[in-house]
Design a protein around this motif. Structure first.
Motif, PDB file in Angstrom:
ATOM      1  N   GLN A  33       0.829  -1.206   0.000  1.00  0.00           N
ATOM      2  CA  GLN A  33       0.000   0.000   0.000  1.00  0.00           C
ATOM      3  C   GLN A  33       0.861   1.252   0.000  1.00  0.00           C
ATOM      4  O   GLN A  33       0.560   2.218  -0.702  1.00  0.00           O
ATOM      5  CB  GLN A  33      -0.910  -0.020   1.221  1.00  0.00           C
ATOM      6  N   ARG A  34       1.928   1.232   0.786  1.00  0.00           N
ATOM      7  CA  ARG A  34       2.832   2.384   0.812  1.00  0.00           C
ATOM      8  C   ARG A  34       3.511   2.563  -0.548  1.00  0.00           C
ATOM      9  O   ARG A  34       3.700   3.688  -1.015  1.00  0.00           O
ATOM     10  CB  ARG A  34       3.879   2.203   1.911  1.00  0.00           C
ATOM     11  N   ALA A  41       2.031   9.169  -6.103  1.00  0.00           N
ATOM     12  CA  ALA A  41       2.591  10.498  -5.823  1.00  0.00           C
ATOM     13  C   ALA A  41       3.581  10.906  -6.909  1.00  0.00           C
ATOM     14  O   ALA A  41       3.630  12.079  -7.303  1.00  0.00           O
ATOM     15  CB  ALA A  41       3.271  10.500  -4.456  1.00  0.00           C
ATOM     16  N   VAL A  42       4.364   9.961  -7.401  1.00  0.00           N
ATOM     17  CA  VAL A  42       5.314  10.245  -8.483  1.00  0.00           C
ATOM     18  C   VAL A  42       4.554  10.594  -9.765  1.00  0.00           C
ATOM     19  O   VAL A  42       4.896  11.551 -10.467  1.00  0.00           O
ATOM     20  CB  VAL A  42       6.253   9.046  -8.713  1.00  0.00           C
ATOM     21  N   GLU A  43       3.509   9.821 -10.071  1.00  0.00           N
ATOM     22  CA  GLU A  43       2.725  10.110 -11.277  1.00  0.00           C
ATOM     23  C   GLU A  43       2.029  11.463 -11.155  1.00  0.00           C
ATOM     24  O   GLU A  43       1.936  12.221 -12.134  1.00  0.00           O
ATOM     25  CB  GLU A  43       1.690   9.016 -11.539  1.00  0.00           C
ATOM     26  N   LEU A  44       1.567  11.776  -9.955  1.00  0.00           N
ATOM     27  CA  LEU A  44       0.935  13.071  -9.733  1.00  0.00           C
ATOM     28  C   LEU A  44       1.910  14.200 -10.023  1.00  0.00           C
ATOM     29  O   LEU A  44       1.539  15.223 -10.613  1.00  0.00           O
ATOM     30  CB  LEU A  44       0.426  13.149  -8.294  1.00  0.00           C
ATOM     31  N   THR A  74      -3.506  14.292   4.642  1.00  0.00           N
ATOM     32  CA  THR A  74      -3.760  14.053   3.218  1.00  0.00           C
ATOM     33  C   THR A  74      -2.805  14.868   2.362  1.00  0.00           C
ATOM     34  O   THR A  74      -2.171  14.347   1.433  1.00  0.00           O
ATOM     35  CB  THR A  74      -5.211  14.428   2.864  1.00  0.00           C
ATOM     36  N   ILE A  75      -2.686  16.139   2.677  1.00  0.00           N
ATOM     37  CA  ILE A  75      -1.804  17.016   1.906  1.00  0.00           C
ATOM     38  C   ILE A  75      -0.357  16.528   2.007  1.00  0.00           C
ATOM     39  O   ILE A  75       0.373  16.471   1.009  1.00  0.00           O
ATOM     40  CB  ILE A  75      -1.927  18.468   2.403  1.00  0.00           C
ATOM     41  N   SER A  80       3.502  14.170  -1.439  1.00  0.00           N
ATOM     42  CA  SER A  80       4.846  13.971  -0.891  1.00  0.00           C
ATOM     43  C   SER A  80       5.940  13.998  -1.951  1.00  0.00           C
ATOM     44  O   SER A  80       7.098  14.281  -1.640  1.00  0.00           O
ATOM     45  CB  SER A  80       4.912  12.633  -0.133  1.00  0.00           C
ATOM     46  N   ARG A  81       5.598  13.726  -3.202  1.00  0.00           N
ATOM     47  CA  ARG A  81       6.607  13.705  -4.265  1.00  0.00           C
ATOM     48  C   ARG A  81       6.390  14.822  -5.279  1.00  0.00           C
ATOM     49  O   ARG A  81       7.052  14.846  -6.324  1.00  0.00           O
ATOM     50  CB  ARG A  81       6.576  12.343  -4.974  1.00  0.00           C
TER      51      ARG A  81
END
Length: 268
Positions: A33-34, A41-44, A74-75, A80-81
């Motif tokens: 899950q992590r 996060a990388v794709e975002l 959440t933020i 995070s990336r």
């Protein structure tokens, strides 16, 4: 793959129909899950880069929820990336004197996203159809006017290039109690605790009714609401990350055409 359809607010919406303990987007081991969250996060970050380069549209993420529902978390985890150059966060607290001297949407319009930007609102204009309703500061007629004004405001944003995503972080009353108690018990978290949180907690049922009415009245085709089961912090983060990535993919973002003069250019 889990569907967002069940959690999108429609005409016959009942908040009680959504279990805050649901985890439809949570699968596999904790480590898996992590890893999923990090991949999202990388794709975002990649999608945000293209959003910026395209230079035509913007995205607004609205986060609402009861105290301890996890807006800050959440933020922190979903972005995070992501480069801080491409994401801006605006936190809405009780209005100050300057803000009270204007209409209630004035402070919101001042922090809408710029072209190519993702903006996150930690609380929002929806505080103005929650707190005043529960406290009895506005009547039903004024509440209905505000619902209509909010829908018009969000339609303006959508028609001028802003994609609006609204997420209500839905936690249970017992989960809130546990999280508030943790803030009291852990010295390093006490700065997060306010005695006012306890006063608001005594009005839990009234706030649930206010949320239900506000979400049903303002979930539109151009700015829909999604209720995010948030008892599980990891599920909350994964579901919102997936919703953001899905939305940005569906925007069909494109890079601007390159300058033909760059073809064959050799930098010496």
């Amino acid at each position: 793959m889990a569907s967002f359809k069940k959690y999108r607010v429609g005409r016959k919406f009942k908040l009680a129909d959504v279990d805050p303990g649901d985890t439809p987007f949570l699968g596999g081991s904790e480590s898996a899950q992590r890893e999923q969250l990090d991949t999202l996060a990388v794709e975002l970050d990649d999608l945000q880069n293209v959003l910026h380069a395209e230079g035509r549209r913007k995205l607004l993420l609205v986060l609402q929820g009861m105290d301890t529902s996890g807006k800050d978390g959440t933020i922190r985890w979903v972005f995070s990336r992501t480069s801080p150059l491409g994401v801006r966060v605006a936190a809405f607290k009780a209005p100050n004197d300057e803000e009270r001297a204007h209409d209630y949407l004035w402070r919101c319009h001042a922090v809408v996203p710029r072209t190519g930007e993702i903006t996150v609102w930690n609380r929002s204009h929806y505080e103005d159809v929650l707190v005043p309703v529960v406290e009895g500061w506005i009547d039903k007629a004024e509440t209905a006017r505000r619902y209509a004004q909010i829908n018009d405001f969000e339609r303006l944003l959508a028609e001028t290039g802003t994609v609006v995503i609204k997420c209500m972080l839905h936690i249970g009353k017992d989960t809130q109690r546990e999280r508030l108690q943790a803030r009291v018990d852990e010295v390093g978290k006490r700065w997060k605790f306010s005695m006012g949180d306890l006063a608001v907690r005594t009005k839990w049922d009234a706030y649930q009714r206010a949320y239900e009415k506000a979400l049903a009245a303002t979930s539109s085709a151009w700015a829909p609401w999604h209720v995010i089961p948030a008892n599980s912090k990891r599920h909350r983060n994964l579901m919102i990350a997936r919703l953001l990535v899905k939305t940005l993919r569906e925007m069909k973002l494109t890079l601007p055409p390159s300058d033909p003069a760059l073809d064959g250019l050799v930098v010496k």
